[in-house]
Design a protein around this motif. Structure first.
Motif, PDB file in Angstrom:
ATOM      1  N   LEU A 118       3.170   4.129  20.771  1.00  0.00           N
ATOM      2  CA  LEU A 118       2.311   3.573  19.835  1.00  0.00           C
ATOM      3  C   LEU A 118       2.101   4.704  18.855  1.00  0.00           C
ATOM      4  O   LEU A 118       1.216   4.614  17.860  1.00  0.00           O
ATOM      5  CB  LEU A 118       0.999   2.919  20.340  1.00  0.00           C
ATOM      6  N   ALA A 119       2.490   5.896  19.301  1.00  0.00           N
ATOM      7  CA  ALA A 119       2.109   7.106  18.437  1.00  0.00           C
ATOM      8  C   ALA A 119       2.371   7.228  17.114  1.00  0.00           C
ATOM      9  O   ALA A 119       3.421   6.706  16.550  1.00  0.00           O
ATOM     10  CB  ALA A 119       2.957   8.385  18.882  1.00  0.00           C
ATOM     11  N   GLY A 120       1.392   7.374  16.181  1.00  0.00           N
ATOM     12  CA  GLY A 120       1.367   7.485  14.770  1.00  0.00           C
ATOM     13  C   GLY A 120       1.242   6.181  14.088  1.00  0.00           C
ATOM     14  O   GLY A 120       1.414   6.057  12.815  1.00  0.00           O
ATOM     15  N   MET A 121       0.943   5.176  14.629  1.00  0.00           N
ATOM     16  CA  MET A 121       0.861   3.598  14.168  1.00  0.00           C
ATOM     17  C   MET A 121      -0.671   3.411  14.215  1.00  0.00           C
ATOM     18  O   MET A 121      -1.193   3.575  14.949  1.00  0.00           O
ATOM     19  CB  MET A 121       1.531   2.875  15.144  1.00  0.00           C
ATOM     20  N   SER A 122      -1.059   2.897  12.785  1.00  0.00           N
ATOM     21  CA  SER A 122      -2.488   2.460  12.473  1.00  0.00           C
ATOM     22  C   SER A 122      -2.592   1.280  13.385  1.00  0.00           C
ATOM     23  O   SER A 122      -1.604   0.450  13.671  1.00  0.00           O
ATOM     24  CB  SER A 122      -2.469   2.355  11.271  1.00  0.00           C
ATOM     25  N   GLN A 123      -3.804   0.957  13.546  1.00  0.00           N
ATOM     26  CA  GLN A 123      -4.074  -0.436  13.879  1.00  0.00           C
ATOM     27  C   GLN A 123      -3.668  -1.665  13.356  1.00  0.00           C
ATOM     28  O   GLN A 123      -3.015  -2.583  13.815  1.00  0.00           O
ATOM     29  CB  GLN A 123      -5.755  -0.635  14.362  1.00  0.00           C
ATOM     30  N   GLU A 124      -3.568  -1.447  11.797  1.00  0.00           N
ATOM     31  CA  GLU A 124      -3.086  -2.687  11.263  1.00  0.00           C
ATOM     32  C   GLU A 124      -1.348  -2.659  11.060  1.00  0.00           C
ATOM     33  O   GLU A 124      -0.946  -3.583  11.120  1.00  0.00           O
ATOM     34  CB  GLU A 124      -3.550  -2.490   9.536  1.00  0.00           C
ATOM     35  N   GLY A 125      -0.933  -1.553  11.285  1.00  0.00           N
ATOM     36  CA  GLY A 125       0.501  -1.450  11.474  1.00  0.00           C
ATOM     37  C   GLY A 125       1.048  -2.017  12.874  1.00  0.00           C
ATOM     38  O   GLY A 125       1.984  -2.701  12.759  1.00  0.00           O
ATOM     39  N   PHE A 126       0.275  -1.730  13.932  1.00  0.00           N
ATOM     40  CA  PHE A 126       0.458  -2.435  15.260  1.00  0.00           C
ATOM     41  C   PHE A 126       0.459  -3.755  15.432  1.00  0.00           C
ATOM     42  O   PHE A 126       1.064  -4.666  15.659  1.00  0.00           O
ATOM     43  CB  PHE A 126      -0.342  -1.471  16.107  1.00  0.00           C
ATOM     44  N   ILE A 127      -0.722  -4.220  14.593  1.00  0.00           N
ATOM     45  CA  ILE A 127      -0.702  -5.895  14.464  1.00  0.00           C
ATOM     46  C   ILE A 127       0.206  -6.519  13.548  1.00  0.00           C
ATOM     47  O   ILE A 127       0.912  -7.582  14.062  1.00  0.00           O
ATOM     48  CB  ILE A 127      -2.254  -6.182  13.898  1.00  0.00           C
ATOM     49  N   ALA A 128       1.013  -5.751  12.518  1.00  0.00           N
ATOM     50  CA  ALA A 128       1.848  -6.082  11.936  1.00  0.00           C
ATOM     51  C   ALA A 128       3.207  -6.276  12.645  1.00  0.00           C
ATOM     52  O   ALA A 128       3.989  -7.161  12.691  1.00  0.00           O
ATOM     53  CB  ALA A 128       2.313  -5.460  10.531  1.00  0.00           C
ATOM     54  N   GLN A 129       3.360  -5.157  13.661  1.00  0.00           N
ATOM     55  CA  GLN A 129       4.536  -5.130  14.544  1.00  0.00           C
ATOM     56  C   GLN A 129       4.555  -6.148  15.482  1.00  0.00           C
ATOM     57  O   GLN A 129       5.608  -6.808  15.779  1.00  0.00           O
ATOM     58  CB  GLN A 129       4.745  -3.690  14.963  1.00  0.00           C
ATOM     59  N   VAL A 130       3.268  -6.550  15.894  1.00  0.00           N
ATOM     60  CA  VAL A 130       3.423  -7.551  17.000  1.00  0.00           C
ATOM     61  C   VAL A 130       3.528  -8.806  16.356  1.00  0.00           C
ATOM     62  O   VAL A 130       4.303  -9.597  16.975  1.00  0.00           O
ATOM     63  CB  VAL A 130       1.686  -7.650  17.412  1.00  0.00           C
ATOM     64  N   GLU A 131       2.937  -9.299  15.082  1.00  0.00           N
ATOM     65  CA  GLU A 131       3.240 -10.324  14.497  1.00  0.00           C
ATOM     66  C   GLU A 131       4.900 -10.405  14.234  1.00  0.00           C
ATOM     67  O   GLU A 131       5.465 -11.433  14.313  1.00  0.00           O
ATOM     68  CB  GLU A 131       2.383 -10.470  13.141  1.00  0.00           C
ATOM     69  N   ASP A 132       5.475  -9.378  13.660  1.00  0.00           N
ATOM     70  CA  ASP A 132       6.977  -9.502  13.496  1.00  0.00           C
ATOM     71  C   ASP A 132       7.617  -9.941  15.053  1.00  0.00           C
ATOM     72  O   ASP A 132       8.606 -10.488  14.995  1.00  0.00           O
ATOM     73  CB  ASP A 132       7.372  -7.949  12.825  1.00  0.00           C
ATOM     74  N   ALA A 133       7.112  -9.224  16.050  1.00  0.00           N
ATOM     75  CA  ALA A 133       7.775  -9.514  17.189  1.00  0.00           C
ATOM     76  C   ALA A 133       7.727 -10.885  17.524  1.00  0.00           C
ATOM     77  O   ALA A 133       8.614 -11.748  18.237  1.00  0.00           O
ATOM     78  CB  ALA A 133       7.382  -8.571  18.409  1.00  0.00           C
ATOM     79  N   LEU A 134       6.475 -11.328  17.611  1.00  0.00           N
ATOM     80  CA  LEU A 134       6.271 -12.818  17.763  1.00  0.00           C
ATOM     81  C   LEU A 134       7.095 -13.779  16.903  1.00  0.00           C
ATOM     82  O   LEU A 134       7.503 -14.846  17.458  1.00  0.00           O
ATOM     83  CB  LEU A 134       4.683 -13.273  17.573  1.00  0.00           C
ATOM     84  N   ARG A 135       7.240 -13.329  15.723  1.00  0.00           N
ATOM     85  CA  ARG A 135       8.104 -14.243  14.798  1.00  0.00           C
ATOM     86  C   ARG A 135       9.505 -14.374  15.257  1.00  0.00           C
ATOM     87  O   ARG A 135      10.252 -15.268  14.941  1.00  0.00           O
ATOM     88  CB  ARG A 135       7.956 -13.772  13.310  1.00  0.00           C
TER      89      ARG A 135
END
Length: 175
Positions: free
Chosen positions: A27-44
């Motif tokens: 998770l290094a260097g990733m903002s909370q919003e960026g991480f949530i966007a990554q989670v949503e992308d992975a779920l899609r």
């Protein structure tokens, strides 16, 4: 490669023992919003194993831990995708309230909404309008519930990652 990996693990162990700010490796260097966007992308892409294998979340320690616990010595792109799929479903399951799941023919209690929205949307691949009809909610409420649920899954993944990193560091300390 193994030497670099050991060096990175030593660096991580030093950072954790130094009491500095805890930075989780995946998770290094990733903002909370960026991480949530990554989670949503992975779920899609939850059922697309090759895409999940290439996803940035496939680098998380919990995914690597799932790979090492599965049979077989080498991990392929598809194996990483399956491991990430399993981790994502586990994170969604953490949203499930205690108790008996609601009857599918009745309107579930509000405490079940976040779990149902994500589970039915991504794991069962149901249409949003069908979920809204089942929950008897409008589109705005559905979207707010989904946003809160995504934040909950992201937080669950961060907690799972922290636990995996802590276990890895503590197992390295053992002789």
């Amino acid at each position: 490669f193994r030497e670099r990996e050991r060096a990175m693990q030593r660096q991580m162990q030093e950072m954790l023992t130094a009491g500095g700010p805890q930075v989780l490796p995946g998770l290094a260097g990733m903002s909370q919003e960026g991480f949530i966007a990554q989670v949503e992308d992975a779920l899609r892409r939850l059922h697309d194993y090759p895409a999940l294998g290439d996803h940035s979340l496939a680098q998380l320690a919990i995914v690597r831990q799932n790979l090492s616990s599965s049979p077989g010595s080498t991990s392929t792109l598809i194996d990483r995708g399956k491991a990430l799929n399993k981790v994502m479903v586990q994170a969604i399951q953490k949203l499930q309230p205690e108790g008996v799941p609601p009857n599918p023919h009745t309107v579930p209690l509000r405490e079940w909404h976040q779990f149902i929205v994500l589970h039915d949307s991504y794991v069962l691949d149901e249409l949003n309008r069908d979920i809204m009809n089942r929950l008897y909610i409008g589109e705005g409420t559905f979207n707010r519930t989904r946003r809160r649920a995504l934040q909950g899954v992201a937080r669950a993944l961060q907690d799972m990652e922290h636990d995996a990193a802590t276990r890895q560091v503590s197992s390295e300390k053992l002789p």
